[in-house]
Design a protein around this motif. Sequence first.
Motif, PDB file in Angstrom:
ATOM      1  N   GLN A 198      47.170 117.769  35.155  1.00 38.01           N
ATOM      2  CA  GLN A 198      46.738 117.911  33.590  1.00 38.01           C
ATOM      3  C   GLN A 198      45.456 116.388  32.970  1.00 38.01           C
ATOM      4  OE1 GLN A 198      49.790 118.426  30.143  1.00 38.01           O
ATOM      5  NE2 GLN A 198      49.056 117.146  29.196  1.00 38.01           N
ATOM      6  N   ILE A 199      45.748 115.705  34.268  1.00 42.11           N
ATOM      7  CA  ILE A 199      44.969 114.067  33.889  1.00 42.11           C
ATOM      8  C   ILE A 199      43.835 114.310  34.666  1.00 42.11           C
ATOM      9  CG2 ILE A 199      44.715 111.440  34.271  1.00 42.11           C
ATOM     10  CD1 ILE A 199      47.728 110.984  34.010  1.00 42.11           C
ATOM     11  N   GLN A 246      43.090 116.596  21.143  1.00 41.02           N
ATOM     12  CA  GLN A 246      42.933 118.034  21.258  1.00 41.02           C
ATOM     13  C   GLN A 246      43.178 118.996  22.490  1.00 41.02           C
ATOM     14  OE1 GLN A 246      40.142 120.346  18.666  1.00 41.02           O
ATOM     15  NE2 GLN A 246      39.032 118.583  18.106  1.00 41.02           N
ATOM     16  N   LEU A 247      42.764 118.180  23.488  1.00 43.25           N
ATOM     17  CA  LEU A 247      42.987 117.993  25.447  1.00 43.25           C
ATOM     18  C   LEU A 247      45.068 118.295  25.660  1.00 43.25           C
ATOM     19  CD1 LEU A 247      39.856 116.983  27.158  1.00 43.25           C
ATOM     20  CD2 LEU A 247      40.959 119.213  26.254  1.00 43.25           C
ATOM     21  N   ASN A 248      44.881 116.988  24.960  1.00 41.97           N
ATOM     22  CA  ASN A 248      46.305 117.032  25.409  1.00 41.97           C
ATOM     23  C   ASN A 248      47.668 118.268  24.453  1.00 41.97           C
ATOM     24  OD1 ASN A 248      47.290 114.887  26.901  1.00 41.97           O
ATOM     25  ND2 ASN A 248      45.896 113.273  25.259  1.00 41.97           N
ATOM     26  N   ASP A 282      47.191 105.080  29.580  1.00 39.46           N
ATOM     27  CA  ASP A 282      48.426 105.018  29.093  1.00 39.46           C
ATOM     28  C   ASP A 282      48.867 106.329  29.645  1.00 39.46           C
ATOM     29  OD1 ASP A 282      48.169 103.051  27.535  1.00 39.46           O
ATOM     30  OD2 ASP A 282      47.876 104.149  25.627  1.00 39.46           O
ATOM     31  N   GLN A 283      47.985 107.395  28.951  1.00 37.02           N
ATOM     32  CA  GLN A 283      49.106 107.847  30.160  1.00 37.02           C
ATOM     33  C   GLN A 283      49.432 108.272  32.128  1.00 37.02           C
ATOM     34  OE1 GLN A 283      45.837 110.922  28.070  1.00 37.02           O
ATOM     35  NE2 GLN A 283      47.316 112.498  28.835  1.00 37.02           N
ATOM     36  N   LEU A 284      48.469 107.673  32.225  1.00 39.42           N
ATOM     37  CA  LEU A 284      48.441 106.997  33.963  1.00 39.42           C
ATOM     38  C   LEU A 284      49.301 106.414  33.678  1.00 39.42           C
ATOM     39  CD1 LEU A 284      46.606 107.914  36.426  1.00 39.42           C
ATOM     40  CD2 LEU A 284      45.758 105.809  35.813  1.00 39.42           C
ATOM     41  N   LEU A 285      49.591 105.558  33.487  1.00 35.68           N
ATOM     42  CA  LEU A 285      51.340 104.304  33.315  1.00 35.68           C
ATOM     43  C   LEU A 285      52.550 105.717  32.926  1.00 35.68           C
ATOM     44  CD1 LEU A 285      49.740 101.196  31.127  1.00 35.68           C
ATOM     45  CD2 LEU A 285      50.226 101.508  33.632  1.00 35.68           C
TER      46      LEU A 285
END
Length: 355
Positions: A196-197, A231-233, A324-327
Amino acid sequence: MDKKTNHSFAYALVKGLRFILEQIQVLKQNISAARIRSLEPLVQGSAGLKYLQEAFTTLYGHHSEATRKLPQTVQWLTSVHQTVEQQRSDFMATLAAFINSQPSTHTLGLPSVTSLRTGGRLGLAKELPTTSDGLALPGRTGETTHVIQWNSIETLVRLGLLQLASKPDAVNEETTPETLKLNIGRLQKVQNDFQQIIVIATSLLLVRQTLTAKGVRATELDSVLCDANKQLNEILSNPTVTVHHIGHLLSQLCMLSGEKDESNQELMTRILIRSLSAGDVVFVKVSTALLSGFRAILLSGKGFEGRSLADLALKRIGASALIDQLLAATDALDVMAVVTCQVHGPWYSCIASEM
């Protein structure tokens, strides 16, 4: 009249029995929860560790037989071991780039330019912490630098978990090392997060490039990218979303006021599909940067060093907003690494001694 009375009585009786049964189920759940809570200290302590080791020994034998009884784990660690030097080289290159990007006054331990201009007191420069390879790290005052032992079992396992998490195909019973079979669900979740990332980072890169080519100013571009990330999330939280839905969203994000090009959606969809294909230049660039960010956090932690190196990796693809999503995605791998090293350490050590 008697029939109505009997019917009402039967209805009330059934309703009452149903209520009693529901309360019994609630009571059972409460009792089960209380029992689990009472066992929590044991499970989380040394007793839990011993139990897991004994259970693993029952299934796969004593750790002295690891090379014979754990073929998938042997294959996994061997493949990771062969990449350690390259991983180390890439990591040190990122670290060197980060250090070189810092102001020279900070690197030397001197106060900032602002402090000097405003009459700040000039103290003695403190000795900077260094990495295991001797590079000085401009960290924060009082913060301990994480020293990476590249030959350790823990580093090998962490790199191995990253290898599994970054695979495009979902892990399963046949492809997962014996020591990690209880974590298949967690690994699949991290795989989904990683993919997703990649999709979000690639999409943001396409939006940035498209709007930059159209002459959109940097201040406006940052606002659009921030909105695009949200929006992508949202759209990717829907399990039924397709690449065409994402392409439609990207075409809307890239469409300036007054534009009515209907073919833009198909164009963005085609570009996105191509950019997400293995071997494509954009895909390689994005996935490499994300892997570098994941590796930095997994090996250096979530402190100043790890976060700074991850942020530097994300900046290469204009995806700093995803830090933050990576963390968050790395948290699960970190927990798995700690637990499996504690539980399966003897088996890993036996395998490593044969490599």
